[in-house]
Write a protein that holds these residues in place. Structure first.
Motif, PDB file in Angstrom:
ATOM      1  N   MET A  12       0.867  -1.184   0.000  1.00 23.31           N
ATOM      2  CA  MET A  12       0.000   0.000   0.000  1.00 23.31           C
ATOM      3  C   MET A  12       0.899   1.229   0.000  1.00 23.31           C
ATOM      4  O   MET A  12       1.114   1.887   1.016  1.00 23.31           O
ATOM      5  CB  MET A  12      -0.931  -0.018   1.207  1.00 23.31           C
ATOM      6  N   LEU A  13       1.460   1.549  -1.145  1.00 26.62           N
ATOM      7  CA  LEU A  13       2.460   2.595  -1.226  1.00 26.62           C
ATOM      8  C   LEU A  13       1.800   3.932  -1.509  1.00 26.62           C
ATOM      9  O   LEU A  13       1.756   4.406  -2.646  1.00 26.62           O
ATOM     10  CB  LEU A  13       3.484   2.244  -2.309  1.00 26.62           C
ATOM     11  N   LEU A  14       1.266   4.537  -0.476  1.00 30.61           N
ATOM     12  CA  LEU A  14       0.665   5.848  -0.629  1.00 30.61           C
ATOM     13  C   LEU A  14       1.759   6.904  -0.693  1.00 30.61           C
ATOM     14  O   LEU A  14       2.881   6.696  -0.232  1.00 30.61           O
ATOM     15  CB  LEU A  14      -0.260   6.146   0.552  1.00 30.61           C
ATOM     16  N   THR A  15       1.429   8.028  -1.243  1.00 34.88           N
ATOM     17  CA  THR A  15       2.366   9.141  -1.264  1.00 34.88           C
ATOM     18  C   THR A  15       2.357   9.804   0.104  1.00 34.88           C
ATOM     19  O   THR A  15       1.357  10.382   0.518  1.00 34.88           O
ATOM     20  CB  THR A  15       1.984  10.162  -2.345  1.00 34.88           C
ATOM     21  N   VAL A  16       3.439   9.688   0.801  1.00 33.04           N
ATOM     22  CA  VAL A  16       3.521  10.204   2.158  1.00 33.04           C
ATOM     23  C   VAL A  16       4.552  11.315   2.196  1.00 33.04           C
ATOM     24  O   VAL A  16       5.688  11.140   1.758  1.00 33.04           O
ATOM     25  CB  VAL A  16       3.895   9.093   3.157  1.00 33.04           C
ATOM     26  N   GLU A 418       7.330   6.347  11.851  1.00 39.91           N
ATOM     27  CA  GLU A 418       7.606   5.087  11.172  1.00 39.91           C
ATOM     28  C   GLU A 418       7.846   3.988  12.206  1.00 39.91           C
ATOM     29  O   GLU A 418       8.671   4.155  13.113  1.00 39.91           O
ATOM     30  CB  GLU A 418       8.844   5.223  10.283  1.00 39.91           C
ATOM     31  N   ASN A 443       0.361  10.524   8.161  1.00 38.32           N
ATOM     32  CA  ASN A 443       1.701  10.081   7.765  1.00 38.32           C
ATOM     33  C   ASN A 443       2.317   9.107   8.773  1.00 38.32           C
ATOM     34  O   ASN A 443       3.374   9.329   9.339  1.00 38.32           O
ATOM     35  CB  ASN A 443       2.642  11.276   7.569  1.00 38.32           C
ATOM     36  N   ARG A 445       3.586   5.226   9.042  1.00 35.03           N
ATOM     37  CA  ARG A 445       3.947   4.050   8.241  1.00 35.03           C
ATOM     38  C   ARG A 445       4.312   2.903   9.174  1.00 35.03           C
ATOM     39  O   ARG A 445       5.185   3.050  10.039  1.00 35.03           O
ATOM     40  CB  ARG A 445       5.111   4.368   7.302  1.00 35.03           C
ATOM     41  N   ARG A 447       5.613  -1.037   8.939  1.00 34.46           N
ATOM     42  CA  ARG A 447       6.218  -1.923   7.959  1.00 34.46           C
ATOM     43  C   ARG A 447       6.662  -3.226   8.607  1.00 34.46           C
ATOM     44  O   ARG A 447       6.990  -3.282   9.786  1.00 34.46           O
ATOM     45  CB  ARG A 447       7.437  -1.254   7.311  1.00 34.46           C
ATOM     46  N   ASP A 464      -3.159   9.210   5.136  1.00 28.32           N
ATOM     47  CA  ASP A 464      -1.902   8.593   4.733  1.00 28.32           C
ATOM     48  C   ASP A 464      -1.356   7.648   5.801  1.00 28.32           C
ATOM     49  O   ASP A 464      -0.238   7.802   6.297  1.00 28.32           O
ATOM     50  CB  ASP A 464      -0.856   9.662   4.394  1.00 28.32           C
ATOM     51  N   VAL A 466       0.023   4.125   6.189  1.00 28.37           N
ATOM     52  CA  VAL A 466       0.620   3.155   5.274  1.00 28.37           C
ATOM     53  C   VAL A 466       0.948   1.876   6.031  1.00 28.37           C
ATOM     54  O   VAL A 466       1.683   1.901   7.019  1.00 28.37           O
ATOM     55  CB  VAL A 466       1.906   3.725   4.646  1.00 28.37           C
ATOM     56  N   GLU A 468       2.716  -1.600   5.170  1.00 29.14           N
ATOM     57  CA  GLU A 468       3.529  -2.222   4.134  1.00 29.14           C
ATOM     58  C   GLU A 468       4.101  -3.535   4.660  1.00 29.14           C
ATOM     59  O   GLU A 468       4.859  -3.546   5.634  1.00 29.14           O
ATOM     60  CB  GLU A 468       4.648  -1.266   3.721  1.00 29.14           C
TER      61      GLU A 468
END
Length: 478
Positions: A12-16, A418, A443, A445, A447, A464, A466, A468
């Motif tokens: 799910m590579l959103l523009t962050v 993150e 924003n 993320r 992962r 946003d 994300v 991943e």
């Protein structure tokens, strides 16, 4: 979701936008204090380790003498040392040998009322058992125990104790609430709580006016205010009346290999509250407490915003948390903001929540650039990853969610984080994120993570987010 109940979220590579590119190889650092080897033994100042003699004067005289001579080590040998509040001085390392215990007196008259801080706001408090203001180059080290004797200060609910423990508590004195469900240390404590007396400092009201609620003003075990180059290493801190360790507006702070303990039922029994500090390291510590374990704060509401000192540039690594409301926590008093924090290789076992972020309208503050990796959780009671900007609101009504107040200095902002390699084996919910309509949590993320939980992900008012290469192993609904 496949037939085995595994929900795979990947790619799910959103523009962050807004993430700071910060290398894990170039982490913030904290300057370490350095001490002369000169050593003063508290015995030589008249201290007696019989568990009865009040050694306040002897210990403080040793610390003051050491500082006047240019600093060094104040040695606490093996023994049970009863004392009142201990005031640290610059250039002193208070060193507790194995089998040394500093036990703070249950005599509340030994703790004078002082102007302190309660949950991010100026308040009347009893003097902390260990304290220091505007100091440089200080340490508490060794392998001994510092015990705050917190049970003489704390209220406790009947449901928190076994029947025999409750009977013993009631027989010890104090006052039981009319409905029989809570024990108070004194009638003064009961009156202050039930009459909702305020401990907050107000202009024109002298400290002596708070004497009517003195018993209610539980002290934090250790408070260092506006100090530089601080080291706490190897010692056990336990049984605090309120928060255990509270560095406030400090710089270059290191906490290493500590054991921090409070009873699970301890009200406001936080382990560590780092407030408006910069350049710090927390490593190799173990927490087993009655509230949040490792907590980041920076003042509350307007007072915190006026202070304007974020908690920043910190590394938290190789720690273990057992009981606690949260493993690593930011908020809710974070009005000065928090940024550039790195949490890695930590274990949370049995905490209510894992990574916990909380605030509410009116706080303000910006929490950003928070990084976590290699976080391992087991048997989390509620959520593994938790964001809530409706703190103290159990359920946000439809009308509250539909409200879009004007964004102002009181609007909290949580963004740009993150999390990598978060592994949770057992929790009610993997991820919960509840932002504000006027200011979504944004924003974030996550992962390369695995969550074995009852429920997967729930989010409201976000932007946003994300995920991943994230697996959520949740039961398949029949």
């Amino acid at each position: 979701m496949n037939k085995t109940g595994i929900l795979v979220v990947a790619g799910m590579l959103l523009t962050v936008t807004g993430f700071a590119q910060y290398s894990w190889k170039n982490l913030p650092t904290a300057k370490q204090p350095v001490f002369r080897k000169d050593t003063l033994n508290i015995r030589n100042y008249g201290a007696v380790p019989d568990g009865v003699t009040l050694n306040t004067e002897a210990i403080n005289n040793a610390i003051a003498a050491c500082s006047r001579k240019g600093g060094g080590v104040v040695l606490v040998p093996a023994g049970l040392w009863m004392t009142g509040p201990v005031e640290m001085k610059s250039n002193v390392n208070l060193h507790l040998r194995r089998a040394a215990t500093l036990l703070f007196t249950p005599d509340k008259d030994q703790y004078p009322l002082v102007e302190g801080v309660y949950e991010g706001r100026s308040a009347a408090r009893n003097q902390s058992p260990i304290w220091g203001n505007n100091l440089q180059n200080i340490a508490i080290t060794g392998s001994g125990v510092i015990d705050g004797n917190g049970e003489v200060w704390r209220a406790v609910g009947k449901g928190e104790l076994t029947e025999s423990e409750w009977k013993k508590k009631v027989a010890s004195g104090g006052v039981v609430r009319k409905d029989g469900k809570e024990w108070y240390p004194s009638e003064q404590y009961r009156a202050a709580k039930e009459e909702n007396m305020s401990m907050l400092l107000t202009p024109g009201k002298p400290l002596k006016d708070y004497a009517v609620m003195k018993d209610f003003l539980r002290p934090n075990l250790l408070v260092f205010n506006n100090c530089k180059k601080v080291l706490l290493e190897g010692v056990t801190f336990q049984n605090s009346a309120a928060w255990c360790l509270h560095p406030l507006m400090c710089e270059d702070l290191t906490l290493r290999n500590l054991l921090v303990k409070n009873p699970a039922y301890a009200q406001n029994g936080d382990g560590l509250d780092i407030e408006s500090c910069r350049n710090f390291l927390v490593e190799g510590c173990t927490f087993d407490v009655g509230d949040d374990a490792i907590c980041i704060k920076s003042g509350k509401d307007e007072e915190g915003r006026k202070r304007g000192r974020p908690t920043e540039n910190g590394v938290i690594r190789h720690n273990v948390v057992y009981k606690g409301h949260g493993g690593f926590v930011i908020g809710s008093e974070m009005s000065g903001g928090a940024r550039n924090l790195f949490v890695h290789d930590c274990t949370f076992m049995g905490t209510d929540k894992g990574l916990r972020f909380k605030s509410t309208r009116g706080r303000g503050g910006v929490v950003e650039k928070i990084y976590a990796r290699n976080i391992f959780m087991k048997d989390i009671v509620q959520e593994a990853v938790f964001f809530d900007l409706y703190y103290f609101v159990k359920f946000a009504t439809d009308s509250e969610r539909d409200e879009r107040p004007v964004v102002n200095e009181g609007t909290p902002v949580f963004r740009d984080m993150e999390f990598d390699n978060i592994v949770c084996n057992g929790a009610n919910k993997a991820i919960f994120i509840r932002g504000l309509p006027e200011m979504p949590v944004s924003n974030i993320r996550i992962r390369n993570s695995v969550f074995n939980t009852t429920i997967g992900k729930e989010e409201t008012d976000t932007k946003d987010i994300v995920l991943e290469n994230v697996r959520m192993n949740v039961p398949v609904k029949q």
